[in-house]
Design an enzyme around this catalytic site. Structure first.
Site, PDB file in Angstrom:
ATOM      1  N   HIS A  16      46.148  44.365  39.961  1.00  0.00           N
ATOM      2  CA  HIS A  16      45.786  43.428  38.937  1.00  0.00           C
ATOM      3  C   HIS A  16      45.150  44.040  37.718  1.00  0.00           C
ATOM      4  CE1 HIS A  16      44.339  39.909  42.021  1.00  0.00           C
ATOM      5  NE2 HIS A  16      45.803  39.888  41.684  1.00  0.00           N
ATOM      6  N   ASP A  57      43.009  44.288  35.610  1.00  0.00           N
ATOM      7  CA  ASP A  57      41.445  44.863  35.382  1.00  0.00           C
ATOM      8  C   ASP A  57      41.152  46.039  36.189  1.00  0.00           C
ATOM      9  OD1 ASP A  57      41.431  42.915  37.548  1.00  0.00           O
ATOM     10  OD2 ASP A  57      39.485  42.960  37.848  1.00  0.00           O
ATOM     11  N   HIS A  58      42.291  46.488  36.923  1.00  0.00           N
ATOM     12  CA  HIS A  58      42.165  47.879  37.914  1.00  0.00           C
ATOM     13  C   HIS A  58      43.148  48.695  37.230  1.00  0.00           C
ATOM     14  CE1 HIS A  58      39.361  45.736  40.727  1.00  0.00           C
ATOM     15  NE2 HIS A  58      39.529  44.732  40.083  1.00  0.00           N
ATOM     16  N   HIS A  84      42.195  40.510  49.972  1.00  0.00           N
ATOM     17  CA  HIS A  84      42.480  39.989  48.539  1.00  0.00           C
ATOM     18  C   HIS A  84      43.696  38.957  48.344  1.00  0.00           C
ATOM     19  CE1 HIS A  84      40.960  39.707  44.352  1.00  0.00           C
ATOM     20  NE2 HIS A  84      41.694  40.574  43.649  1.00  0.00           N
ATOM     21  N   ASP A 136      38.408  44.832  44.948  1.00  0.00           N
ATOM     22  CA  ASP A 136      38.372  43.179  45.226  1.00  0.00           C
ATOM     23  C   ASP A 136      38.495  42.751  46.355  1.00  0.00           C
ATOM     24  OD1 ASP A 136      38.012  43.610  42.510  1.00  0.00           O
ATOM     25  OD2 ASP A 136      39.624  42.410  41.880  1.00  0.00           O
ATOM     26  N   HIS A 147      31.726  44.561  40.020  1.00  0.00           N
ATOM     27  CA  HIS A 147      32.841  43.692  39.617  1.00  0.00           C
ATOM     28  C   HIS A 147      32.288  42.166  39.389  1.00  0.00           C
ATOM     29  CE1 HIS A 147      36.942  41.512  40.022  1.00  0.00           C
ATOM     30  NE2 HIS A 147      37.297  42.467  39.795  1.00  0.00           N
TER      31      HIS A 147
HETATM   32 ZN   LIG Z   1      39.346  42.882  39.681  1.00  0.00          ZN
HETATM   33 ZN   LIG Z   2      41.829  41.660  41.930  1.00  0.00          ZN
END
Ligand SMILES: [Zn+2]
Ligand SMILES: [Zn+2]
Length: 312
Positions: A63, A65-66, A139, A210, A268
């Site tokens: 994802h 944001d990672h 996840h 996550d 997070h």
């Molecule tokens: Zn995330």
């Molecule tokens: Zn994620």
């Protein structure tokens, strides 16, 4: 031997003015390990003085944001004339996607980049005195968490006892400490067990990325010194946590208890909670079995030294 964690980015999927997307830097004896690299991670590394000598990058999932910090970080490393290789560990089945990030600028980095796919149960990286294990998380995409687990250290050497037994000061001491039997000049045999205590546990850090609450988080390391867990939501949005494959702070604390974690870092946080961390901390502390001071929502830039369990 210092083991230091720097929280580079603690935001959820959408950053806030105070929180950058996910990234955690771990320094151990001059070696830099990076866990996730959300957008802007390289600037956080500059701001918080971690340096760029990272040998391993552990990606929990793909994802944005990672991982969106990877192209910029690699470009800066290249501008700095890096030639040291970099290993990037990533969940099984994501190599192609990760490769496209590495090659986002149309040309390969000037230094070797090795991509290593890992699944739950794999040792992603083995170093001299520790390893980084991958474990299954839950996840809504291919994902793993990582645990840095140090080897046991040698037991304490009882110098006084050794002298009493007539062991001459010098190489025989270190032989015994290394686990070798020593024969003295008078024929007496001294066994390491007589002068060396039980092995002493090393330290461990577990980072989930996550995830919903996941069994493997509990099993990957015995009584971790620090658990860094997804805590995207507080109780008010517990349903949303389940729906979006994240955890609440309370659930993170329940996992911390079952894992026997000493400390719990809640990561997070959704941008809905910008500037409000009290509910997360309170709800996690209500269930956390350890010292309630051990539960915290780290700020970006916060550093934490992990001491040995026996204090030395
Ligand atoms: Zn995330
Ligand atoms: Zn994620």
């Amino acid at each position: 031997m210092p083991l230091r964690v720097t929280f580079l980015g603690t935001a959820g999927a959408i950053p806030t003015t105070a929180r950058n997307p996910s990234s955690v830097f771990v320094a151990r004896e001059g070696e830099g390990l990076l866990f996730d690299a959300g957008e802007g991670t390289q600037r956080q590394m500059m701001r918080f003085g971690t340096g760029f000598s990272v040998s391993q990058l552990f990606v929990t999932h793909l994802h944005g944001d990672h991982v969106l910090g990877i192209p910029g970080l690699l470009q800066t490393m290249a501008f700095n004339d890096r030639d040291a290789p970099l290993a990037i560990h990533t969940p099984r089945g994501t190599r192609t996607q990760l490769k496209s990030l590495v090659n986002a600028l149309g040309n390969r980095p000037s230094f070797p980049v090795r991509i290593n796919e890992v699944g739950g149960g794999d040792v992603a990286y083995r170093a001299d005195e520790y390893e980084v294990r991958a474990f299954d998380t839950d996840h809504d995409t291919r994902s793993v968490g990582y645990a840095l687990v140090e080897d046991d250290r040698k037991g304490r050497f009882d110098r006084e006892r050794a002298e009493e037994l007539g062991v001459p000061v010098g190489p025989a001491f270190s032989k015994l400490h290394e686990g070798e039997v020593v024969e003295l000049e008078d024929g007496t045999v001294v066994d390491p067990d007589q002068v060396v205590g039980d092995p002493r546990p090393g330290r461990s850090i577990v980072y989930t990325g996550d995830t919903r609450p996941a069994q493997a988080t509990i099993e990957v390391a015995d009584d971790p010194d620090l658990l860094i867990h997804d805590a995207t939501f507080a109780d008010d949005r517990a349903d949303r946590a389940t729906d979006t494959a994240h955890s609440t702070a309370r659930q993170a604390a329940e996992i911390a208890n079952r894992a026997g974690a000493d400390r719990l870092a809640l990561m997070h946080l959704s941008s809905r909670y910008a500037g409000q961390t009290d509910a997360h901390e309170e709800q996690a502390r209500e269930v956390f079995a350890g010292d309630s001071e051990g539960v915290f929502v780290p700020d970006d830039g916060q550093k934490l030294e992990i001491p040995y369990p026996d204090g030395e």
